[in-house]
Design a protein around this motif. Structure first.
Motif, short mmCIF file in Angstrom:
data_model
loop_
_atom_site.label_atom_id
_atom_site.label_comp_id
_atom_site.label_asym_id
_atom_site.label_seq_id
_atom_site.Cartn_x
_atom_site.Cartn_y
_atom_site.Cartn_z
N ALA A 1 0.81 -1.22 0.00
CA ALA A 1 0.00 0.00 0.00
C ALA A 1 0.84 1.27 0.00
CB ALA A 1 -0.93 -0.01 1.22
N GLN A 2 2.17 1.13 -0.16
CA GLN A 2 3.07 2.29 -0.18
C GLN A 2 2.91 3.16 1.07
OE1 GLN A 2 1.32 1.55 -3.39
NE2 GLN A 2 3.12 0.24 -3.42
N ARG A 3 2.78 2.50 2.23
CA ARG A 3 2.69 3.21 3.50
C ARG A 3 3.94 2.87 4.32
NH1 ARG A 3 -2.47 3.12 7.65
NH2 ARG A 3 -1.55 4.43 9.28
N ARG A 4 4.85 3.83 4.42
CA ARG A 4 6.17 3.61 5.02
C ARG A 4 6.06 3.37 6.53
NH1 ARG A 4 11.33 5.23 3.28
NH2 ARG A 4 12.86 5.43 4.98
N PRO A 5 6.76 2.34 7.06
CA PRO A 5 6.76 2.12 8.51
C PRO A 5 7.54 3.22 9.23
CG PRO A 5 8.29 0.63 7.45
CD PRO A 5 7.55 1.34 6.35
N ASP A 6 7.14 3.53 10.46
CA ASP A 6 7.84 4.57 11.21
C ASP A 6 8.97 3.97 12.03
OD1 ASP A 6 6.71 3.41 13.49
OD2 ASP A 6 5.00 4.77 13.47
N ARG A 7 9.66 4.81 12.80
CA ARG A 7 10.83 4.36 13.55
C ARG A 7 10.47 3.34 14.62
NH1 ARG A 7 12.10 9.95 16.90
NH2 ARG A 7 10.02 10.14 17.89
N TYR A 8 9.24 3.42 15.13
CA TYR A 8 8.82 2.45 16.14
C TYR A 8 8.70 1.04 15.55
CZ TYR A 8 7.75 6.68 18.74
OH TYR A 8 7.86 7.90 19.37
N ASN A 9 8.26 0.96 14.28
CA ASN A 9 8.21 -0.35 13.61
C ASN A 9 9.61 -0.93 13.45
OD1 ASN A 9 5.72 1.17 11.58
ND2 ASN A 9 5.32 -0.34 13.17
N ILE A 10 10.56 -0.07 13.08
CA ILE A 10 11.94 -0.53 12.91
C ILE A 10 12.53 -0.98 14.24
CG2 ILE A 10 14.27 0.17 12.20
CD1 ILE A 10 12.89 2.10 10.21
N LEU A 11 12.29 -0.21 15.31
CA LEU A 11 12.78 -0.59 16.63
C LEU A 11 12.16 -1.91 17.07
CD1 LEU A 11 14.30 0.00 19.25
CD2 LEU A 11 12.32 1.34 20.01
N ALA A 12 10.87 -2.09 16.81
CA ALA A 12 10.21 -3.34 17.16
C ALA A 12 10.82 -4.51 16.41
CB ALA A 12 8.71 -3.25 16.85
N ALA A 13 11.18 -4.29 15.13
CA ALA A 13 11.80 -5.35 14.33
C ALA A 13 13.13 -5.78 14.94
CB ALA A 13 11.99 -4.88 12.90
N LEU A 14 13.95 -4.80 15.36
CA LEU A 14 15.25 -5.11 15.95
C LEU A 14 15.09 -5.86 17.27
CD1 LEU A 14 17.12 -1.74 15.26
CD2 LEU A 14 17.45 -3.93 14.09
N LEU A 15 14.15 -5.41 18.10
CA LEU A 15 13.91 -6.09 19.37
C LEU A 15 13.40 -7.51 19.15
CD1 LEU A 15 12.25 -3.21 21.44
CD2 LEU A 15 14.51 -4.20 21.79
N CYS A 16 12.54 -7.66 18.15
CA CYS A 16 11.96 -8.98 17.89
C CYS A 16 13.02 -9.96 17.38
CB CYS A 16 10.82 -8.86 16.88
SG CYS A 16 9.84 -10.36 16.74
N VAL A 17 13.88 -9.49 16.48
CA VAL A 17 14.95 -10.35 15.98
C VAL A 17 15.85 -10.80 17.13
CG1 VAL A 17 17.04 -10.40 14.57
CG2 VAL A 17 14.93 -9.45 13.64
N THR A 18 16.16 -9.88 18.05
CA THR A 18 16.96 -10.24 19.22
C THR A 18 16.25 -11.29 20.07
OG1 THR A 18 17.86 -8.00 19.28
CG2 THR A 18 18.09 -9.33 21.29
N GLY A 19 14.95 -11.08 20.28
CA GLY A 19 14.18 -12.05 21.05
C GLY A 19 14.12 -13.40 20.38
N VAL A 20 13.97 -13.41 19.05
CA VAL A 20 13.94 -14.68 18.31
C VAL A 20 15.24 -15.45 18.54
CG1 VAL A 20 14.00 -15.69 16.01
CG2 VAL A 20 12.33 -13.93 16.54
#
Length: 247
Positions: free
Chosen positions: A117-136
């Motif tokens: 949908a061409q809706r760019r994720p914000d910085r909170y989405n990116i931070l969540a991705a980094l935290l989630c990868v660490t948790g994984v």
């Protein structure tokens, strides 16, 4: 339905769906000892299609149009793929790891929705991705830094869950979500029936055991019909990113 009321109910419905799913992982793990994966999904989605279909009542005459079929086929294929890969993954890993790794989809959704949908994720989405990868890594990596096959399958299922959430957002606007859920369940059931008939033995003996039938009833009614209906209705009145985080 009153749009203001539905927006207020959207997030509580999503929380209820998440709660019901959280109770289902251990039940499903034990049920898989008696019922093969594809037949388990067959019973779950067939029950869901029948129950929600009965709930629709007069909607069949007043709201149904032929395009519900292809929309339901798209959603059903993604839903079946997500559940099938997740359930096969659960066979090879623990319920807690399966639940956690499935939740990776909450950080996939914003980026997948960006592509769709061409809706760019914000910085909170990116931070969540980094935290989630660490948790994984902390949850799934063994002492020798290896990941087992069940973990890999569960991570793959997270992508299908994310795709399903994005697809609901794309194909459901201006459509009756109850009718759409019926066709979603029906096509997922069709794929499961075909897979079970081709690759697995029918577990007739399992249905003589109350210890199997009661958990199966819970999985079919609550963890499939009610939870997914709550998810679909809640997501229609909420944005995909926040819906995925709640779930």
């Amino acid at each position: 339905m009153d749009p203001v009321l539905m927006r207020r109910l959207a997030k509580p419905l999503l929380f209820l769906a998440a709660f019901i799913w959280g109770t289902s992982f251990f039940i499903m793990k034990n049920t898989l000892d008696a019922v093969p994966v594809l037949w388990l999904l067959t019973f779950r989605f067939t029950t869901g299609a029948v129950l929600v279909g009965l709930l629709c009542g007069r909607k069949w005459r007043t709201r149904f149009t032929p395009d519900y079929v292809w929309r339901g086929a798209v959603l059903g294929s993604l839903l079946f793929a997500a559940y099938a890969v997740q359930t096969f993954g659960l066979v090879g890993t623990t319920p807690s790891k399966n639940a956690f790794l499935t939740a990776v989809y909450c950080v996939i959704v914003p980026f997948l929705y960006w592509a769709a949908a061409q809706r760019r994720p914000d910085r909170y989405n990116i931070l969540a991705a980094l935290l989630c990868v660490t948790g994984v890594g902390l949850v799934s990596l063994d002492g020798d830094l290896s990941v087992n096959a069940g973990d890999v399958l569960t991570l793959i299922c997270a992508f299908f869950y994310a795709a399903h959430i994005v697809a609901v957002a794309k194909v459901s606007p201006e459509k009756d979500i109850y009718l759409l859920t019926v066709f979603q369940f029906a096509f997922a059931a069709l794929y499961a029936w075909a897979g079970g008939a081709l690759f697995e033995n029918f577990p007739a003996q399992a249905f003589l055991d109350p210890a199997v039938c009661l958990p199966m009833a819970y999985l079919c009614v609550m963890a499939t019909t009610v939870a997914l209906l709550f998810q679909n209705v809640g997501q229609v009145w909420s944005d995909p990113a926040s819906a995925s985080v709640i779930l």
